[in-house]
Design an enzyme around this catalytic site. Structure first.
Site, PDB file in Angstrom:
ATOM      1  N   ASP A  79       0.794  -1.228   0.088  1.00 34.64           N
ATOM      2  CA  ASP A  79       0.096   0.033  -0.012  1.00 34.64           C
ATOM      3  C   ASP A  79       0.831   1.318   0.087  1.00 34.64           C
ATOM      4  OD1 ASP A  79       1.096  -0.042   2.547  1.00 34.64           O
ATOM      5  OD2 ASP A  79      -0.734  -0.610   3.406  1.00 34.64           O
ATOM      6  N   GLU A 116      -0.267  -8.798  -1.513  1.00 34.53           N
ATOM      7  CA  GLU A 116      -0.982  -8.251  -0.118  1.00 34.53           C
ATOM      8  C   GLU A 116      -2.382  -7.337  -0.620  1.00 34.53           C
ATOM      9  OE1 GLU A 116       1.192  -7.030   3.731  1.00 34.53           O
ATOM     10  OE2 GLU A 116       0.657  -5.344   2.552  1.00 34.53           O
ATOM     11  N   GLU A 141      -2.275   5.116   3.209  1.00 31.12           N
ATOM     12  CA  GLU A 141      -2.530   3.803   2.472  1.00 31.12           C
ATOM     13  C   GLU A 141      -3.570   3.084   2.376  1.00 31.12           C
ATOM     14  OE1 GLU A 141      -0.707   5.062   5.342  1.00 31.12           O
ATOM     15  OE2 GLU A 141       1.386   4.621   4.828  1.00 31.12           O
ATOM     16  N   HIS A 179       5.476   5.081  13.515  1.00 28.42           N
ATOM     17  CA  HIS A 179       5.759   5.878  12.406  1.00 28.42           C
ATOM     18  C   HIS A 179       4.778   6.419  11.472  1.00 28.42           C
ATOM     19  CE1 HIS A 179       5.074   2.159  10.309  1.00 28.42           C
ATOM     20  NE2 HIS A 179       5.200   2.775   9.076  1.00 28.42           N
ATOM     21  N   ARG A 200       2.067   8.329   9.312  1.00 24.41           N
ATOM     22  CA  ARG A 200       2.058   9.770   8.886  1.00 24.41           C
ATOM     23  C   ARG A 200       0.869  10.336   9.584  1.00 24.41           C
ATOM     24  NH1 ARG A 200       3.913  12.356   4.137  1.00 24.41           N
ATOM     25  NH2 ARG A 200       5.158  10.703   3.524  1.00 24.41           N
ATOM     26  N   HIS A 220      11.906   5.633  13.859  1.00 26.45           N
ATOM     27  CA  HIS A 220      12.098   5.561  12.386  1.00 26.45           C
ATOM     28  C   HIS A 220      12.631   6.949  12.033  1.00 26.45           C
ATOM     29  CE1 HIS A 220       9.970   6.229   8.391  1.00 26.45           C
ATOM     30  NE2 HIS A 220       9.618   4.947   8.540  1.00 26.45           N
TER      31      HIS A 220
HETATM   32  N1  UDP Z   1      11.728  -3.536  10.776  1.00 25.82           N
HETATM   33  C1  UDP Z   1      12.997  -3.598  10.717  1.00 25.82           C
HETATM   34  N2  UDP Z   1      13.988  -2.812  11.453  1.00 25.82           N
HETATM   35  C2  UDP Z   1      13.255  -1.918  12.531  1.00 25.82           C
HETATM   36  C3  UDP Z   1      11.795  -1.950  12.299  1.00 25.82           C
HETATM   37  C4  UDP Z   1      11.115  -2.711  11.600  1.00 25.82           C
HETATM   38  O1  UDP Z   1      13.650  -4.307   9.650  1.00 25.82           O
HETATM   39  O2  UDP Z   1      14.104  -1.317  13.284  1.00 25.82           O
HETATM   40  C5  UDP Z   1      10.976  -4.302   9.664  1.00 25.82           C
HETATM   41  C6  UDP Z   1       9.935  -5.120  10.585  1.00 25.82           C
HETATM   42  O3  UDP Z   1      10.502  -6.418  10.704  1.00 25.82           O
HETATM   43  C7  UDP Z   1       8.724  -5.389   9.341  1.00 25.82           C
HETATM   44  C8  UDP Z   1       8.990  -3.926   8.507  1.00 25.82           C
HETATM   45  O4  UDP Z   1      10.161  -3.489   9.035  1.00 25.82           O
HETATM   46  O5  UDP Z   1       9.085  -6.303   8.459  1.00 25.82           O
HETATM   47  C9  UDP Z   1       7.862  -3.355   8.912  1.00 25.82           C
HETATM   48  O6  UDP Z   1       7.825  -1.987   8.257  1.00 25.82           O
HETATM   49  P1  UDP Z   1       7.371  -0.465   8.594  1.00 25.82           P
HETATM   50  O7  UDP Z   1       6.785  -0.695   9.910  1.00 25.82           O
HETATM   51  O8  UDP Z   1       8.285   0.477   8.212  1.00 25.82           O
HETATM   52  O9  UDP Z   1       6.083  -0.623   7.340  1.00 25.82           O
HETATM   53  P2  UDP Z   1       4.422  -1.303   7.556  1.00 25.82           P
HETATM   54  O10 UDP Z   1       4.725  -2.798   7.738  1.00 25.82           O
HETATM   55  O11 UDP Z   1       3.725  -0.193   8.372  1.00 25.82           O
HETATM   56  O12 UDP Z   1       4.004  -1.016   6.396  1.00 25.82           O
END
Ligand code: UDP
Length: 366
Positions: free
Chosen positions: A96, A118, A132, A202, A204, A235
């Site tokens: 997304d 997804e 998203e 994180h 937005r 973040h």
């Molecule tokens: N993640 C990582 N290092 C960190 C924090 C998160 O590798 O310090 C990984 C986590 O394991 C997951 C992904 O980042 O697979 C999640 O990304 P994010 O939270 O940015 O995006 P969302 O899932 O909310 O789209």
């Protein structure tokens, strides 16, 4: 036939990694090109380092203080040219993000079929998560093959009149790579060190005042649980850093605010945590798959199954329910059968094989 796999952020790279490997094994590797938009730079460079796939083209389009509209515009324009120059026959996008929407738009505008991995996650609130939720609803209008992680996601797509023969439930490729990475890491359980809450924030739509309110609840948590500490890989978004620094003035005795962690290190940190407090979609899924309770800092989730199984609790986008949710989880054991069920719902770590099969079948590539 030439296909491109388009991504630009950390969660996309993580969830696409097993699919890229699978596609390159089953097809002529030169017929599958991996295209990075460069939507994020530092997080992505760090993540790619930990993952095992090569990027063929990097548009490197990130600029400081970029807006979602600018990101989409630049990526659509770059992809438009790329698709025509390389005679691309299909496009795979994940999730997304602005990159995923731009991939689907570029596919639509050039008459190139888009596959959406997804597909079907919904809160049905265009403001949460923003942008998203809008991005994934728009991608659903444009894609020609919808790869849903769960039956619930499939039902959401059916409710939007997506034809059943365009939807395949494949599972969650995030669980594939999580399972594979954890296997190579050995035992990561916590020793005698002080127990901790792992935090990631994180979103937005929660930046600024709501995030400041969440910081207040984290402080209360530290005061209520003197035997616990907080580990917070923050973040790199400057607005996130600004709010945290305004509240906490940096790390303290039992508060470790650290740089984003490498993916394997972060999985280890999740596995060792007592409770995970997060607004991330991927972290909700991964924490629940590990059997670590997740407190979700949001008003709405598109992963309701995790809450229904008792593996996560909603605490609101300002964190008002955080203390109650944490105390609830500390007072009871996580139900192992619920964790098993959540892993089954996501395809038990075998989603990438189903994704590759669905793509081969759709384009008659066998
Ligand atoms: N993640 C990582 N290092 C960190 C924090 C998160 O590798 O310090 C990984 C986590 O394991 C997951 C992904 O980042 O697979 C999640 O990304 P994010 O939270 O940015 O995006 P969302 O899932 O909310 O789209």
């Amino acid at each position: 036939m030439t296909g491109i796999v388009v991504f630009g952020t950390r969660p996309e790279a993580i969830k696409l990694a097993p699919v890229i490997g699978g596609l390159r094994n089953r097809l002529d590797p030169h017929s599958v090109k991996v295209v990075c938009s460069g939507q994020h730079r530092s997080l992505l460079t760090q993540t790619l380092h930990a993952l095992d796939f090569a990027v063929d083209v990097n548009f490197d389009l990130m600029v400081h203080h970029q807006t979602p509209a600018e990101v989409v515009r630049r990526i659509v324009s770059a992809l438009d040219r790329f698709i025509q120059d390389h005679k691309v026959d299909w496009i795979l996008v994940q999730g997304d993000t602005a990159t995923a929407l731009a991939g689907a738009l570029a596919g639509y505008l050039t008459g190139t079929p888009t596959i959406h991995l997804e597909a079907g996650l919904r809160t049905n609130d265009l403001n949460a998560p923003w942008p998203e939720e809008g991005f994934r609803q728009l991608i659903a209008r444009l894609a020609s093959l919808h790869l849903a992680p769960t039956q619930a996601a499939r039902a959401n797509l059916m409710a939007e009149n997506i034809p059943a023969d365009r939807i395949v439930v494949v599972g969650n490729t995030g669980l594939d790579i999580q399972t594979h990475t954890m296997k190579t890491m050995g035992d990561v359980r916590q020793g005698d060190a002080m127990p901790y809450f792992l935090v990631t924030l994180h979103r937005r739509e929660n930046l600024g005042e709501p995030l400041a309110a969440v910081c207040g609840h984290l402080e209360t948590l530290l005061n209520s649980y003197p035997g616990y500490r907080i580990l917070w890989p923050r973040h790199p978004n400057p607005e996130v850093i600004e709010t945290i620094e305004a509240h906490f003035l940096g790390s303290g005795d039992r508060l470790a605010i650290v740089d984003p962690m490498d993916y394997p290190d972060f999985l280890g940190a999740m596995a060792g945590a007592r409770v995970i407090i997060t607004d991330s979609g991927g972290v909700q899924e991964e924490g629940a798959s590990l059997g670590i309770p997740v407190v979700v800092i949001r008003d709405k989730t598109e992963r309701q199954e995790i809450v229904d199984l008792g593996l996560a609790a909603m605490a609101g986008s300002r964190g008002a329910g955080m203390e109650e949710a944490v105390s609830g989880f500390l007072g009871r054991q996580i139900d192992a059968a619920a964790v098993t069920r959540w892993r089954e719902i996501q395809g038990n770590g075998h989603a990438a094989v189903c994704v590759v099969e669905a793509i081969l079948q759709r384009f008659e590539l066998r």
